[in-house]
Each structure stands twice: as structure tokens, then as C-alpha cells.
Motif scaffolding. Structure first.
Motif, PDB file in Angstrom:
ATOM      1  N   ILE A  45      21.458 -15.473  16.219  1.00 39.51           N
ATOM      2  CA  ILE A  45      22.437 -14.884  17.134  1.00 39.51           C
ATOM      3  C   ILE A  45      22.461 -13.363  16.996  1.00 39.51           C
ATOM      4  O   ILE A  45      22.550 -12.628  17.982  1.00 39.51           O
ATOM      5  CB  ILE A  45      23.845 -15.460  16.851  1.00 39.51           C
ATOM      6  CG1 ILE A  45      23.897 -16.968  17.148  1.00 39.51           C
ATOM      7  CG2 ILE A  45      24.910 -14.716  17.646  1.00 39.51           C
ATOM      8  CD1 ILE A  45      23.791 -17.330  18.605  1.00 39.51           C
ATOM      9  N   THR A  46      22.348 -12.889  15.750  1.00 44.36           N
ATOM     10  CA  THR A  46      22.384 -11.438  15.510  1.00 44.36           C
ATOM     11  C   THR A  46      21.215 -10.736  16.192  1.00 44.36           C
ATOM     12  O   THR A  46      21.388  -9.677  16.821  1.00 44.36           O
ATOM     13  CB  THR A  46      22.351 -11.149  13.994  1.00 44.36           C
ATOM     14  OG1 THR A  46      23.489 -11.749  13.379  1.00 44.36           O
ATOM     15  CG2 THR A  46      22.369  -9.651  13.732  1.00 44.36           C
ATOM     16  N   ALA A  47      20.019 -11.305  16.086  1.00 38.52           N
ATOM     17  CA  ALA A  47      18.840 -10.700  16.712  1.00 38.52           C
ATOM     18  C   ALA A  47      18.969 -10.712  18.229  1.00 38.52           C
ATOM     19  O   ALA A  47      18.566  -9.751  18.904  1.00 38.52           O
ATOM     20  CB  ALA A  47      17.582 -11.438  16.285  1.00 38.52           C
TER      21      ALA A  47
ATOM     22  N   LEU B  84      19.955  -7.818  23.444  1.00 39.49           N
ATOM     23  CA  LEU B  84      20.638  -7.788  24.736  1.00 39.49           C
ATOM     24  C   LEU B  84      21.745  -6.744  24.816  1.00 39.49           C
ATOM     25  O   LEU B  84      22.323  -6.533  25.872  1.00 39.49           O
ATOM     26  CB  LEU B  84      21.231  -9.173  25.040  1.00 39.49           C
ATOM     27  CG  LEU B  84      20.219 -10.317  25.181  1.00 39.49           C
ATOM     28  CD1 LEU B  84      20.944 -11.624  25.482  1.00 39.49           C
ATOM     29  CD2 LEU B  84      19.201 -10.009  26.270  1.00 39.49           C
ATOM     30  N   GLY B  85      22.043  -6.108  23.687  1.00 30.16           N
ATOM     31  CA  GLY B  85      23.098  -5.101  23.706  1.00 30.16           C
ATOM     32  C   GLY B  85      24.490  -5.695  23.661  1.00 30.16           C
ATOM     33  O   GLY B  85      25.464  -5.054  24.058  1.00 30.16           O
TER      34      GLY B  85
ATOM     35  N   GLY C  35      29.391 -12.072  18.612  1.00 25.83           N
ATOM     36  CA  GLY C  35      30.434 -12.901  19.200  1.00 25.83           C
ATOM     37  C   GLY C  35      30.247 -13.083  20.697  1.00 25.83           C
ATOM     38  O   GLY C  35      30.502 -14.160  21.246  1.00 25.83           O
ATOM     39  N   GLY C  36      29.751 -12.012  21.357  1.00 26.48           N
ATOM     40  CA  GLY C  36      29.502 -12.092  22.793  1.00 26.48           C
ATOM     41  C   GLY C  36      28.401 -13.078  23.121  1.00 26.48           C
ATOM     42  O   GLY C  36      28.476 -13.830  24.102  1.00 26.48           O
TER      43      GLY C  36
ATOM     44  N   VAL D  63      28.461 -20.883  24.344  1.00 23.71           N
ATOM     45  CA  VAL D  63      29.572 -21.843  24.490  1.00 23.71           C
ATOM     46  C   VAL D  63      29.856 -22.093  25.966  1.00 23.71           C
ATOM     47  O   VAL D  63      30.058 -23.239  26.396  1.00 23.71           O
ATOM     48  CB  VAL D  63      30.839 -21.330  23.771  1.00 23.71           C
ATOM     49  CG1 VAL D  63      32.058 -22.170  24.161  1.00 23.71           C
ATOM     50  CG2 VAL D  63      30.641 -21.360  22.259  1.00 23.71           C
ATOM     51  N   ALA D  64      29.865 -21.030  26.772  1.00 24.58           N
ATOM     52  CA  ALA D  64      30.105 -21.181  28.212  1.00 24.58           C
ATOM     53  C   ALA D  64      28.998 -22.002  28.868  1.00 24.58           C
ATOM     54  O   ALA D  64      29.253 -22.800  29.778  1.00 24.58           O
ATOM     55  CB  ALA D  64      30.207 -19.809  28.871  1.00 24.58           C
TER      56      ALA D  64
END
Length: 336
Positions: A20-22, A27-28, A32-33, A39-40
Motif C-alpha cells: 500500500i505504501t509503494a 499515485l501521490g 490511508g487514501g 475498500v470502496a
């Protein structure tokens, strides 16, 4: 199903980068984003796409299946954008551009000025990123095109989906603390005088030294795992020695400041030297060591009007950049 391009792109990038961090860095977003996008997407599909394995996450079978189709969906979307641009009477639209720090400081400003003059309908949104990440960013669709670097000694692997166009070539020189090295007997160049930039050159040009002459010097280099670091290490090993890396630095301005402070040597190009006025000596190398400034975009976007327009502007802008090698007696750069 009601999903968004951002959600699909987050999933595709996760298959490319693994964490997730990479994905967030590519993607900038914040981590959490990215998690919120996934999740969406799970809510939109009604299926679990990720599972936790210890501290890591991995795709479920459903996630892997959707990621495969998501790449096709995003490609079709990009092709649709190109088709819509072609229906307009003028070149207009928004382009997302990825670029490394030196390009952001020395290439993009003049290019954007030119775009405003020639194509006022084109909006450019830029993102500064690690130069080694720009290829993946273009391939993953997080940017439409990017300025990058390629090294003949350590060529970046070519993705068949990408088009890599060379804009210019730069030859490396050696940056050393003032007065610490000289060309030596029998080598071309004279001691010269330090100019406004601090570099020394004689009437016949910069002094020439060999990389092997630095075997007793401490070096300032990016990490060995970077393409730049590997390219320098390869050149030094070919010259018969292993450089003593005292300071591992990725920032060009910081590298120049450390050379100026007398703590080590490094290789530089004319473009790099323009980032920070420094009091140091610049010596020409006997060895030919180059880097290529390139623009990268997806192959199917080559004829997209906005992409073609910006690529043309970049080729013109890079070609017109003044070179430090062409100096007037008062130290002011000449335009080509």
C-alpha cells in the motif's frame, strides 16, 4: 458496477508494487487514501479483493481477476480520451506529467511557458517523483507522460507498452573540491581561473582526468541500487577500481554542496551544475560516460494530440537549453 478509475488504478498499482505504501508514493496519495480506494472498490464489487498476511496484504483470487481486467479497462479509457481529443478543432485537454527534480527546475518551466503560448487549451499537471519510478508511473497510467533518464551502461528495462524518446544526451564530468586535483602532466587543459560558477577551464577547455585518478578520493553518490548509482559504479569498475562512497546522497544540490565543502568528489553534467552555483572544479573525463534525457509515454498515446504537442515542445525546449560548456568571457551562458 459503479467503480472509478482511481479505484481500479489503485488495484492495478498494487499488483505492480506489492505494498500500500509503494502504491501511495506512485499515485501521490496517502496510504490511508489508497486503502480507502480499495475498500470502496470492494463495496462496488461486493467481493473481498485483499487479504492480510501478517503485516502484508495480498490479492485474493477475485482481486487478481479484477486487476487483470482493470488494466484493459484503463487502457480502453485512455484510448477513448485520445479519440475524444481528436474530435476537437483545437488541441486541448489535461495532461498529467511525471518528472524528476532536475527536470522540474531546468526543463519544465520553459516548456510550460511554450505550451501556454502555442497551445493555450492544454493544461499540464506535474508531479515530482523519483527518477527511477517514472517508467512504472507511465506504464501504470498514474501519469500520461514523464521526463526520465536512461544510462547506456545500465539501460532501464523496456516495457513494450511504452515509447521512450531521447531528447538529449549529456556527458558526465568530474566535480572536485577546488584545487584538489589537476589534469597532470601530458593531459589536455590548463589550470585556468575559477569563473563565477567556480569551475576551472583553460583556453583549450576543461582539464581532463581519468576516473582511475579518483581511486584515493572519497565519493558522493546515490544508492548503489539506483540506476544512476549503478551506472557510476559500472564506469568506475571498468576503469579498474571500486569507488570509496563516503556519502550516499540522491539530491543533486546537496551533492554539489558536499563537493564544495571538500568532503568528496562526484560526477556531474551541465544540467546538474545549473541547479546550484558552487565553488568547485569541473574536470573533463577521458572516459565517455553519458546519460540520456528521455520522455516516456504509452505507445498507443503517441498520436494523442495533447501528448504529441507536449512532446514536440519538450524536444524544442531541451534543444534550446544553454550549456555551461559555452561560456562568454563574463561567465554568462550563451544560447545555442
Amino acid at each position: 458496477m459503479d467503480w472509478t478509475s482511481a479505484q481500479l488504478r489503485s488495484l492495478v498499482e498494487l499488483t505492480r508494487r506489492g505494498t500500500i505504501t509503494a502504491v501511495a508514493e506512485a499515485l501521490g496519495y496517502t496510504p490511508g487514501g489508497v486503502s480507502q480506494q480499495i475498500v470502496a472498490l470492494e463495496k462496488a464489487t461486493g467481493m473481498q479483493l485483499l487479504r492480510r498476511v501478517g503485516r502484508r496484504v495480498e490479492l485474493t483470487d477475485a482481486g487478481a481477476t479484477l486487476a487483470l481486467h482493470a488494466e484493459r479497462i484503463l487502457t480502453t479509457e485512455a484510448e477513448a480520451v485520445e479519440a475524444l481529443e481528436r474530435t476537437r478543432n483545437e488541441i486541448s485537454g489535461t495532461l498529467r506529467v511525471g518528472l524528476f527534480a532536475t527536470a522540474a527546475a531546468e526543463i519544465l518551466p520553459s516548456a510550460l511557458h511554450r505550451v501556454r503560448e502555442t497551445h493555450p487549451g492544454v493544461t499540464v499537471r506535474s508531479r515530482d517523483m523519483d527518477v527511477d519510478e517514472v517508467y512504472d508511473a507511465v506504464a501504470g497510467g498514474s501519469v500520461d507522460l514523464a521526463l526520465g533518464l536512461d544510462y547506456p551502461d545500465v539501460p532501464i528495462p523496456r516495457d513494450p507498452s511504452l515509447r521512450v524518446m531521447e531528447l538529449s544526451r549529456e556527458r558526465f564530468s568530474l566535480a572536485v573540491p577546488t584545487g584538489t586535483m589537476s589534469a597532470g602532466p601530458g593531459r589536455s587543459g590548463g589550470s585556468g581561473q575559477a569563473g563565477p560558477s567556480g569551475s576551472r577551464s583553460g583556453r583549450s577547455g576543461r582539464q581532463k582526468v581519468s576516473l582511475a585518478d579518483t581511486r584515493e578520493q572519497g565519493w558522493i553518490l546515490p544508492p548503489a541500487g539506483s540506476y544512476y548509482g549503478r551506472a557510476v559504479l559500472t564506469a568506475c569498475r571498468r576503469a579498474g577500481f571500486e569507488p570509496q562512497v563516503l556519502h550516499e546522497v540522491t539530491d543533486t544540490a546537496a551533492t554539489l554542496a558536499l563537493v564544495e565543502a571538500g568532503v568528496g568528489v562526484s560526477v556531474v553534467t551541465d544540467l546538474m551544475l545549473r541547479l546550484r552555483p558552487s565553488r568547485l572544479d569541473v574536470l573533463e573525463l577521458h572516459e565517455t560516460m553519458e546519460r540520456h534525457i528521455v520522455v516516456v509515454f504509452r505507445s498507443f498515446a503517441e498520436h494523442r494530440p495533447t501528448v504529441a504537442a507536449l512532446v514536440d515542445v519538450l524536444r524544442t525546449s531541451v534543444g534550446r537549453r544553454p550549456s555551461r560548456r559555452k561560456q562568454q568571457s563574463d561567465g554568462k551562458p550563451l544560447t545555442r
